[in-house]
Design an enzyme around this catalytic site. Structure first.
Site, PDB file in Angstrom:
ATOM      1  N   GLY A   1       0.899  -1.144   0.113  1.00 12.65           N
ATOM      2  CA  GLY A   1       0.142  -0.232  -0.020  1.00 12.65           C
ATOM      3  C   GLY A   1       0.802   1.330  -0.047  1.00 12.65           C
ATOM      4  N   ALA A   2       0.631   2.193  -0.906  1.00 14.51           N
ATOM      5  CA  ALA A   2       1.603   3.238  -1.279  1.00 14.51           C
ATOM      6  C   ALA A   2       1.990   3.952  -0.008  1.00 14.51           C
ATOM      7  CB  ALA A   2       0.895   4.260  -1.900  1.00 14.51           C
TER       8      ALA A   2
ATOM      9  N   ASP B   1      -1.650   4.552  -6.070  1.00 13.35           N
ATOM     10  CA  ASP B   1      -0.199   4.449  -6.011  1.00 13.35           C
ATOM     11  C   ASP B   1       0.513   5.656  -6.242  1.00 13.35           C
ATOM     12  OD1 ASP B   1      -1.202   1.551  -5.936  1.00 13.35           O
ATOM     13  OD2 ASP B   1       0.726   1.533  -5.046  1.00 13.35           O
TER      14      ASP B   1
ATOM     15  N   GLN C   1      -5.444  -9.019  -2.745  1.00 16.80           N
ATOM     16  CA  GLN C   1      -5.470  -8.243  -1.380  1.00 16.80           C
ATOM     17  C   GLN C   1      -6.984  -7.875  -0.824  1.00 16.80           C
ATOM     18  OE1 GLN C   1      -3.508  -7.756  -3.975  1.00 16.80           O
ATOM     19  NE2 GLN C   1      -1.918  -6.908  -3.662  1.00 16.80           N
TER      20      GLN C   1
ATOM     21  N   ARG D   1      10.394  -1.371  -5.163  1.00 12.89           N
ATOM     22  CA  ARG D   1       9.162  -1.416  -6.090  1.00 12.89           C
ATOM     23  C   ARG D   1       9.245   0.058  -6.772  1.00 12.89           C
ATOM     24  NH1 ARG D   1       3.614  -3.359  -3.392  1.00 12.89           N
ATOM     25  NH2 ARG D   1       3.049  -3.811  -5.362  1.00 12.89           N
TER      26      ARG D   1
ATOM     27  N   ASN E   1      -3.239   2.625 -10.033  1.00  9.68           N
ATOM     28  CA  ASN E   1      -3.633   1.702  -8.900  1.00  9.68           C
ATOM     29  C   ASN E   1      -3.672   0.417  -9.145  1.00  9.68           C
ATOM     30  OD1 ASN E   1      -4.679   1.828  -6.007  1.00  9.68           O
ATOM     31  ND2 ASN E   1      -6.501   1.062  -6.732  1.00  9.68           N
ATOM     32  N   LYS E   2      -3.972  -0.370  -8.206  1.00 11.06           N
ATOM     33  CA  LYS E   2      -3.733  -2.019  -8.425  1.00 11.06           C
ATOM     34  C   LYS E   2      -4.473  -2.406  -9.672  1.00 11.06           C
ATOM     35  CE  LYS E   2      -2.038  -4.408  -6.499  1.00 11.06           C
ATOM     36  NZ  LYS E   2      -0.893  -4.917  -6.950  1.00 11.06           N
TER      37      LYS E   2
END
Ligand code: MRU
Length: 384
Positions: free
Chosen positions: A46-47, A254, A213, A88, A264-265
């Protein structure tokens, strides 16, 4: 609330999110290599949480350094920061936090010429630890503020069913809750703040393939906080929307580019496209530390590609034939035109994003969201 990251005095203690939902296990991280690995393997994820974790990783990496010259200390600090930055690529909070730590170290070093280098180094280290602890506090404050602004926004959504005592139906993707931050989360923060005030919500949590998640982490934390939640496979969101089951979609980010494109995801883009089709508001909740004004559009956001095994063996069983070609991008980019509004700690940002995101990042005060016009109350026929 569950604690994602705490400082023990010796180590950064992380809730190991790879073990959720079956085991609630904490790991103590004592050096930068362990932190790099924890970020890479999504022990912490998670950012915003990645940013805070990276800051602690940097502190842990220089904590035992006692060179006799300041420049040697700074060069080690930069080396550790550069190393952690490779853990990452997508969440900009990682780079934001490391840059902030470098800046703090530089500023702390100014005006230390009257000190012995080793004393100056000790002072800088103390300042860096203080900054990590401040980031924990700040992240909590920021997410709480996102919760307040987000709740005000949710209250503007017309939801005829909730007037009949039904909960507001919220769809979310991945985990942008307390476990993706220090506390409260971003996308889930308005729900927590609203629930504290007696508002009722029901969350539809997309499973979020491949690392699930949504079902492992979002469902776990919502259950732990007594918020009703239903898990669906990603492919079911369209059906639930079509059935009229969703009032609003809220996700995290993110990285948000200057024009409002949102990384985002993976799977977020599908949710946004569906939300537009079914005329459901699609909100992104993110701290201003996730906004990257240096990138004009989302096309420039680096997208992490992860190990194919996450798809073929990620759920414990083999789910694809051996040696089949697999593509595993961990994030996607939702174009700004699909984003109804971006909820930050400074307020709700609406289009035009180029202008309004820049204002939010620079901290210019934002006009309050206009309150929903109150309907005139029908005069009571009952005589008092
Ligand atoms: O790969 P992950 O689990 O780190 O991805 C997390 C997300 O995509 C979150 O939605 C995002 O970081 C926002 S967290 C508040």
């Amino acid at each position: 609330m569950l604690q994602t990251i705490t400082w023990t005095g010796e180590a950064a203690r992380l809730l190991d999110q790879t073990r959720l939902p079956t085991e609630t296990v904490y790991v103590d991280i004592t050096n930068e290599k362990q932190m790099w690995d924890a970020i890479r393997r999504l022990v912490v994820r998670g950012a915003p949480a990645i940013g805070v974790a990276a800051a602690f990783g940097l502190y842990l990496g220089i904590k035992n350094e006692r060179p006799s010259e300041l420049f040697a200390f700074y060069s080690k600090l930069n080396e550790v920061a550069d190393y952690l930055a490779t853990s990452r690529p997508t969440a900009v909070n990682l780079f934001w936090a490391l840059d902030r730590m470098r800046r703090v170290a530089r500023e702390a070093g100014r005006g230390t010429s009257n000190l012995e280098p080793r004393d100056a180094i000790d002072m800088i280290k103390n300042r860096l630890l203080h900054e990590c602890l401040e980031m924990i506090e700040e992240d909590t404050r920021v997410c709480r503020a996102i919760g307040e602004h987000g709740l005000a926004l949710l209250k503007q959504i017309t939801n005829p069913k909730s007037k009949m005592g039904n909960p507001m139906e919220v769809l979310t993707h991945c985990n942008a809750g307390g476990l993706a931050t220090v506390q409260y989360g971003t996308a889930l923060a308005p729900i927590y703040v609203g629930a504290e005030r007696g508002m009722r919500f029901h969350v539809w949590s997309d499973e979020t393939r491949p690392l699930v998640q949504g079902s492992r982490i979002t469902a776990y934390e919502l259950q732990a906080n007594n918020i009703p939640v239903t898990v669906i496979c990603d492919s079911m969101a369209a059906t639930v929307m079509k059935q009229g089951g969703i009032d609003v979609a809220i996700v995290g980010a993110d990285r948000v580019a200057a024009n409002g494109d949102v990384a985002n995801k993976i799977g977020t883009l599908s949710v946004a496209i569906l939300a537009k089709h079914f005329k459901i508001p699609f909100f992104v909740a993110a701290p201003t530390s996730s906004i990257d004004l240096s990138l004009a559009t989302g096309d420039q956001i680096p997208i992490e590609e992860r190990n194919p095994d996450e798809i073929s063996r990620g759920l414990g069983a083999q789910t694809a034939p051996d040696d089949v070609d697999i593509y595993n991008p961990a994030f996607d980019v939702t174009p700004a035109e699909l984003v109804t509004a971006i909820i930050t700690e400074k307020g709700v940002v609406r289009p035009p994003y180029v202008k309004n995101l820049a204002k939010a990042v620079r901290g210019e005060p934002k006009k309050k969201e206009p309150a929903k016009p109150k309907k005139k109350r029908a005069r009571s026929k009952v005589k008092r």
